[in-house]
Design an enzyme around this catalytic site. Structure first.
Site, short mmCIF file in Angstrom:
data_model
loop_
_atom_site.label_atom_id
_atom_site.label_comp_id
_atom_site.label_asym_id
_atom_site.label_seq_id
_atom_site.Cartn_x
_atom_site.Cartn_y
_atom_site.Cartn_z
N ALA A 56 0.84 -1.21 0.00
CA ALA A 56 0.00 0.00 0.00
C ALA A 56 0.87 1.25 0.00
CB ALA A 56 -0.89 0.00 1.23
N ASN A 99 8.86 8.70 5.19
CA ASN A 99 7.73 9.47 4.67
C ASN A 99 6.80 9.89 5.80
OD1 ASN A 99 4.70 8.39 4.38
ND2 ASN A 99 6.05 6.59 4.40
N PHE A 143 -1.62 10.15 4.75
CA PHE A 143 -2.83 9.73 4.02
C PHE A 143 -3.32 10.81 3.05
CE2 PHE A 143 -4.46 6.59 7.54
CZ PHE A 143 -3.47 5.69 7.18
N SER A 161 -0.23 3.37 10.38
CA SER A 161 0.53 4.49 9.84
C SER A 161 0.94 5.41 10.98
CB SER A 161 -0.31 5.28 8.84
OG SER A 161 0.32 6.54 8.61
N ASN A 164 1.67 8.45 10.68
CA ASN A 164 1.51 9.84 10.27
C ASN A 164 0.10 10.41 10.45
OD1 ASN A 164 4.27 9.96 9.42
ND2 ASN A 164 3.67 8.74 7.64
N THR A 165 -0.78 9.65 11.08
CA THR A 165 -2.10 10.18 11.44
C THR A 165 -2.23 10.09 12.96
OG1 THR A 165 -3.11 9.51 9.34
CG2 THR A 165 -4.62 9.83 11.19
N LYS A 201 -3.32 -4.61 9.27
CA LYS A 201 -1.90 -4.24 9.06
C LYS A 201 -1.35 -3.54 10.29
CE LYS A 201 1.24 -1.95 5.83
NZ LYS A 201 1.36 -1.33 4.50
N ASN A 238 3.97 -2.20 8.80
CA ASN A 238 4.04 -0.85 8.25
C ASN A 238 5.46 -0.28 8.47
OD1 ASN A 238 3.14 1.76 7.28
ND2 ASN A 238 1.07 1.13 7.88
#
Ligand SMILES: Cc1cc2nc3c(=O)[nH]c(=O)nc-3n(C[C@H](O)[C@H](O)[C@H](O)COP(=O)(O)O)c2cc1C
Length: 347
Positions: free
Chosen positions: A59, A108, A112, A171, A173-174, A206, A235
């Site tokens: 993804a 990164n 999203f 993730s 990043n959220t 995930k 991830n």
């Protein structure tokens, strides 16, 4: 040397996010490279489907479902699109992708960025009926309070279009997203997601690599109780261990690529033990060769995904990994991929 290998040095000169946009554009023309026929030993039946080979594009490469068929044509056995969120969102300010050249790694903090469910649905509807395994990776909007509700919306919207779902709670990043991996939140989330599903579309969870052993135990317990169909491990990591590049190493975000390989494989092996081999696992994180893919399989993965190594090595990597994996299996006397799953953990 193929066209894609020729293009690599130029892409590397570009800003990573621009290079990625250029790659997607090239793939959309349909003129992308075409993979070779898969070695028969690499086929595997899993989750009610036949995977022609175990290597998938992870993804994040195709967040909006623009090029799943180009990725399948390139030789991937399956493609995962997303993460998609109900409403479009722009993500974090740029720059937000950083190449760590010497480490063969990327950091990164995209957050999203994606065009939302509607755009994804339109594209998946256009390709419906073409065949090929295309999973949909679901996430939550940054400003959604009840995050679980966003995953439920995704299940309802894509059930007829997705070969499988990935519930992405990992993730970095959220803000607040990874908290969904805690026992109580995960029970609630998976309960609601599985209840929303009308048919049999497999649902995979995930997870992050940054989990202490107790957290891994909790996740395994909830996964087994809930009836989730499989796990994707893992991830990107928030750890920065063992990096040699000084440049960019301190950037916030998730680290992917070579430095993630051993760490993610350790979590994978733990999840194989903790779930006692009862559910399929997808191994992802740092795979950059056939030997890496083979290690994931021996640690308990039935399928393998990659992303970062593709940006360093180009499209030829897909054929190379499949060829080398097939020869590793043969060398060790395994007739089929299935025979090697989990041999290093004894389950
Ligand atoms: C630029 C970039 C964007 C990503 N976006 C997503 C995403 O939207 N959803 C997700 O589940 N994983 C995302 N990932 C994580 C990958 O799917 C994968 O789990 C991770 O990169 C480890 O694999 P690799 O070392 O082969 O890249 C992203 C990774 C990168 C490098």
């Amino acid at each position: 040397m193929s066209l894609s290998a020729l293009a690599l040095p130029f892409l590397r000169l570009m800003d990573p996010e621009q290079a990625h946009q250029a790659t997607l554009l090239a793939l959309k023309t349909g003129l992308g490279p075409c993979g070779k026929k898969d070695p028969e030993a690499l086929g595997i039946d899993l989750l009610g489907m036949h995977f022609p080979n175990p290597l998938g594009i992870a993804a994040g490469f195709d967040k909006n479902g623009e090029v799943p068929d180009a990725m399948l044509k390139l030789g991937f056995g399956f493609a995962e699109v997303g993460t998609t969120t109900p409403r479009p969102q722009s993500g974090n300010p740029k720059p937000r992708i950083f190449r760590l050249q010497q480490d063969r790694a990327v950091i990164n903090r995209l957050g999203f960025n994606n065009e939302g469910h509607e755009a994804m649905e339109t594209r998946l509807k256009k390709r419906a009926g073409r065949g090929g395994i295309v999973g949909v990776n679901l996430g939550a909007n940054k400003d959604t309070e009840d995050k679980a509700a966003d995953y439920v919306t995704g299940i309802k919207r894509f059930e007829a279009l997705a070969s499988y779902f990935t519930v992405n709670v990992s993730s970095p990043n959220t803000p607040g997203l990874r908290g969904l991996q805690s026992r109580a939140e995960l029970e609630d989330l998976l309960g609601r997601v599985l209840e929303a599903r009308k048919g049999q579309t497999p649902v995979l969870l995930k997870i992050a690599p940054d989990l202490v052993y107790e957290e891994r135990e909790d996740i395994a317990a909830v996964v087994l109780e809930s009836g989730v169909d499989g796990l994707i491990v893992s991830n990107t990591t928030i750890a920065r261990d063992g990096l040699v590049s000084g440049r960019h190493a301190a950037e916030a975000g998730g680290l992917s690529g070579a430095p993630l390989m051993d760490m993610a494989t350790d979590v994978l092996a733990d999840m194989r033990r903790l779930t006692k081999g009862t559910i399929p696992l997808i191994g992802v994180g740092g795979v950059s060769s056939g030997t890496d893919a083979y290690k994931k399989i021996r640690a308990g993965a039935s399928l393998v995904q990659l992303y970062t190594a593709l940006t360093f090595q180009g499209a030829e990597l897909v054929t190379k990994i499949k060829r080398d994996l097939a020869s590793d299996l043969k060398r060790d006397g395994y007739k089929r991929l299935e025979d090697a799953i989990g041999v290093d953990v004894g389950i």
